[in-house]
Design a protein around this motif. Structure first.
Motif, PDB file in Angstrom:
ATOM      1  N   PRO A   1      52.724   9.439  39.103  1.00  0.00           N
ATOM      2  CA  PRO A   1      52.852   8.111  38.303  1.00  0.00           C
ATOM      3  C   PRO A   1      52.328   8.497  36.881  1.00  0.00           C
ATOM      4  O   PRO A   1      51.213   9.122  36.756  1.00  0.00           O
ATOM      5  N   GLU A   2      53.288   7.988  35.896  1.00  0.00           N
ATOM      6  CA  GLU A   2      52.708   8.081  34.723  1.00  0.00           C
ATOM      7  C   GLU A   2      51.052   7.576  34.496  1.00  0.00           C
ATOM      8  O   GLU A   2      50.297   8.262  33.678  1.00  0.00           O
ATOM      9  N   LYS A   3      50.994   6.402  34.930  1.00  0.00           N
ATOM     10  CA  LYS A   3      49.502   5.936  34.864  1.00  0.00           C
ATOM     11  C   LYS A   3      48.336   7.040  35.639  1.00  0.00           C
ATOM     12  O   LYS A   3      47.180   6.925  35.298  1.00  0.00           O
ATOM     13  N   GLY A   4      48.961   7.847  36.702  1.00  0.00           N
ATOM     14  CA  GLY A   4      48.180   8.764  37.085  1.00  0.00           C
ATOM     15  C   GLY A   4      47.652   9.694  36.388  1.00  0.00           C
ATOM     16  O   GLY A   4      46.524  10.299  36.353  1.00  0.00           O
ATOM     17  N   ILE A   5      48.674  10.435  35.437  1.00  0.00           N
ATOM     18  CA  ILE A   5      48.200  11.397  34.491  1.00  0.00           C
ATOM     19  C   ILE A   5      47.281  10.941  33.569  1.00  0.00           C
ATOM     20  O   ILE A   5      46.199  11.483  33.163  1.00  0.00           O
TER      21      ILE A   5
ATOM     22  N   ILE B   1      38.827  16.736  41.607  1.00  0.00           N
ATOM     23  CA  ILE B   1      39.113  15.430  41.433  1.00  0.00           C
ATOM     24  C   ILE B   1      40.246  15.201  42.502  1.00  0.00           C
ATOM     25  O   ILE B   1      41.002  16.013  42.793  1.00  0.00           O
ATOM     26  N   VAL B   2      39.938  14.205  43.242  1.00  0.00           N
ATOM     27  CA  VAL B   2      40.605  13.605  44.415  1.00  0.00           C
ATOM     28  C   VAL B   2      41.256  12.407  44.228  1.00  0.00           C
ATOM     29  O   VAL B   2      40.716  11.529  43.613  1.00  0.00           O
ATOM     30  N   VAL B   3      42.822  12.543  43.919  1.00  0.00           N
ATOM     31  CA  VAL B   3      43.577  11.474  43.647  1.00  0.00           C
ATOM     32  C   VAL B   3      44.076  10.808  44.700  1.00  0.00           C
ATOM     33  O   VAL B   3      44.343  11.205  45.879  1.00  0.00           O
ATOM     34  N   ASN B   4      44.499   9.276  44.762  1.00  0.00           N
ATOM     35  CA  ASN B   4      45.095   8.586  45.802  1.00  0.00           C
ATOM     36  C   ASN B   4      46.478   8.921  46.100  1.00  0.00           C
ATOM     37  O   ASN B   4      47.281   9.355  45.027  1.00  0.00           O
ATOM     38  N   LEU B   5      46.995   8.766  47.306  1.00  0.00           N
ATOM     39  CA  LEU B   5      48.376   8.892  47.741  1.00  0.00           C
ATOM     40  C   LEU B   5      48.696   7.638  48.160  1.00  0.00           C
ATOM     41  O   LEU B   5      48.505   7.333  49.335  1.00  0.00           O
TER      42      LEU B   5
ATOM     43  N   LYS C   1      41.881  10.596  31.141  1.00  0.00           N
ATOM     44  CA  LYS C   1      40.897  10.013  30.390  1.00  0.00           C
ATOM     45  C   LYS C   1      39.528  10.288  31.257  1.00  0.00           C
ATOM     46  O   LYS C   1      38.532  10.644  30.611  1.00  0.00           O
ATOM     47  N   LEU C   2      39.715  10.591  32.522  1.00  0.00           N
ATOM     48  CA  LEU C   2      38.534  10.916  33.330  1.00  0.00           C
ATOM     49  C   LEU C   2      38.013  12.289  32.905  1.00  0.00           C
ATOM     50  O   LEU C   2      36.778  12.471  32.638  1.00  0.00           O
ATOM     51  N   ILE C   3      39.098  13.120  32.880  1.00  0.00           N
ATOM     52  CA  ILE C   3      38.794  14.576  32.194  1.00  0.00           C
ATOM     53  C   ILE C   3      37.804  14.523  30.886  1.00  0.00           C
ATOM     54  O   ILE C   3      36.894  15.129  30.581  1.00  0.00           O
ATOM     55  N   GLU C   4      38.642  13.721  30.048  1.00  0.00           N
ATOM     56  CA  GLU C   4      37.977  13.806  28.620  1.00  0.00           C
ATOM     57  C   GLU C   4      36.697  13.166  28.467  1.00  0.00           C
ATOM     58  O   GLU C   4      35.932  13.116  27.375  1.00  0.00           O
ATOM     59  N   SER C   5      36.389  12.088  29.342  1.00  0.00           N
ATOM     60  CA  SER C   5      35.382  11.353  29.131  1.00  0.00           C
ATOM     61  C   SER C   5      34.144  11.691  29.865  1.00  0.00           C
ATOM     62  O   SER C   5      32.997  11.001  30.038  1.00  0.00           O
ATOM     63  N   SER C   6      34.079  12.688  30.711  1.00  0.00           N
ATOM     64  CA  SER C   6      33.208  13.219  31.518  1.00  0.00           C
ATOM     65  C   SER C   6      32.551  14.802  31.172  1.00  0.00           C
ATOM     66  O   SER C   6      33.107  15.303  30.478  1.00  0.00           O
TER      67      SER C   6
ATOM     68  N   HIS D   1      58.674  15.251  36.440  1.00  0.00           N
ATOM     69  CA  HIS D   1      57.552  15.443  36.013  1.00  0.00           C
ATOM     70  C   HIS D   1      57.650  15.921  34.505  1.00  0.00           C
ATOM     71  O   HIS D   1      56.821  16.090  33.863  1.00  0.00           O
ATOM     72  N   VAL D   2      58.606  16.641  34.046  1.00  0.00           N
ATOM     73  CA  VAL D   2      58.949  17.207  32.838  1.00  0.00           C
ATOM     74  C   VAL D   2      58.918  15.907  31.876  1.00  0.00           C
ATOM     75  O   VAL D   2      58.042  16.083  30.896  1.00  0.00           O
ATOM     76  N   PRO D   3      59.284  14.871  31.931  1.00  0.00           N
ATOM     77  CA  PRO D   3      58.914  13.971  30.655  1.00  0.00           C
ATOM     78  C   PRO D   3      57.594  13.383  30.812  1.00  0.00           C
ATOM     79  O   PRO D   3      57.118  13.323  29.857  1.00  0.00           O
TER      80      PRO D   3
END
Length: 161
Positions: free
Chosen positions: A102-106, A122-126, A111-116, A29-31
Motif C-alpha cells: 500500500p502507498e502508506k506502507g512505502i 524490517i518486518v512489515v505487517n501482512l 520514514k523509518l529508514i530515514e529517521s533511524s 507498484h510502478v506508480p
C-alpha cells in the motif's frame, strides 16, 4: 540529466512463468515506485512464458526497472538471492508477484529508514495479521517468538544490504 533512484530502498521481484501476475504487480507498484524514485529489480528464473515481454513493456513506462534473466532455472532460493544481491540500495524489499504494497506502507518504511540509525531487517505487517506493537528487537529469540509466523511471508521482509 538522468534522474537518480532513491538510495535507501528498492523493490525486488523474483519471477518464474507468472507473466500475468507480474504484469498486475507492476501495474500497482510502478506508480508507487515512481512517486518515490524506487528502483525495481525483476529476476526472471528462465521463464518460458511471456515474462520478458511484460518486463519490456514496463521498462518503457518506468526507467528504474532492471531485468535479470537466468539462462537456466536456478530454483527459487537462488533466484531470490540473485535478486536481492542485484539491488544497490541500503534496503531491499523482497516482494512476491501476488503481494501488494500500500502507498502508506512505502511512506512508513521510508520514514523509518530515514529517521533511524540502521536496522538489520524490517518486518512489515501482512493485511493486519500481526497484532504485535512496532518495536526494535535486540534479541533474536524474542523476534522469532513473536514474529516467525509473519516472517514466513517473503513480502513482509525488508533486508539491509
Amino acid at each position: 540529466m538522468n534522474p537518480v533512484g532513491n538510495p535507501s530502498l528498492s523493490i525486488v521481484i523474483p519471477s518464474y512463468n507468472r507473466a500475468d501476475f507480474l504484469d498486475k504487480s507492476l501495474s500497482v507498484h510502478v506508480p508507487l515506485a515512481r512517486s518515490h524514485n524506487l528502483q525495481i529489480f525483476i529476476s526472471d528464473n528462465a521463464s518460458t512464458d511471456n515474462t520478458q515481454d511484460v518486463i519490456a513493456k514496463w521498462q518503457k513506462e518506468y526507467g528504474f526497472i532492471h531485468s535479470l534473466r537466468n539462462a537456466t532455472t536456478l530454483g527459487p532460493e537462488a533466484n531470490f538471492e540473485k535478486a536481492l544481491k542485484a539491488a544497490d540500495t541500503q534496503y531491499v524489499w523482497l516482494l512476491g508477484d501476488t503481494s501488494q504494497i500500500p502507498e502508506k506502507g512505502i511512506v512508513s518504511v521510508l520514514k523509518l529508514i530515514e529517521s533511524s540509525d540502521s536496522y538489520s531487517a524490517i518486518v512489515v505487517n501482512l493485511i493486519d495479521k500481526n497484532t504485535t506493537a512496532s518495536q526494535d528487537y535486540s534479541c533474536p529469540d524474542a523476534l522469532l517468538t513473536e514474529l516467525a509466523g509473519i516472517m514466513s511471508c517473503m513480502s513482509c521482509l525488508i533486508y539491509n544490504k
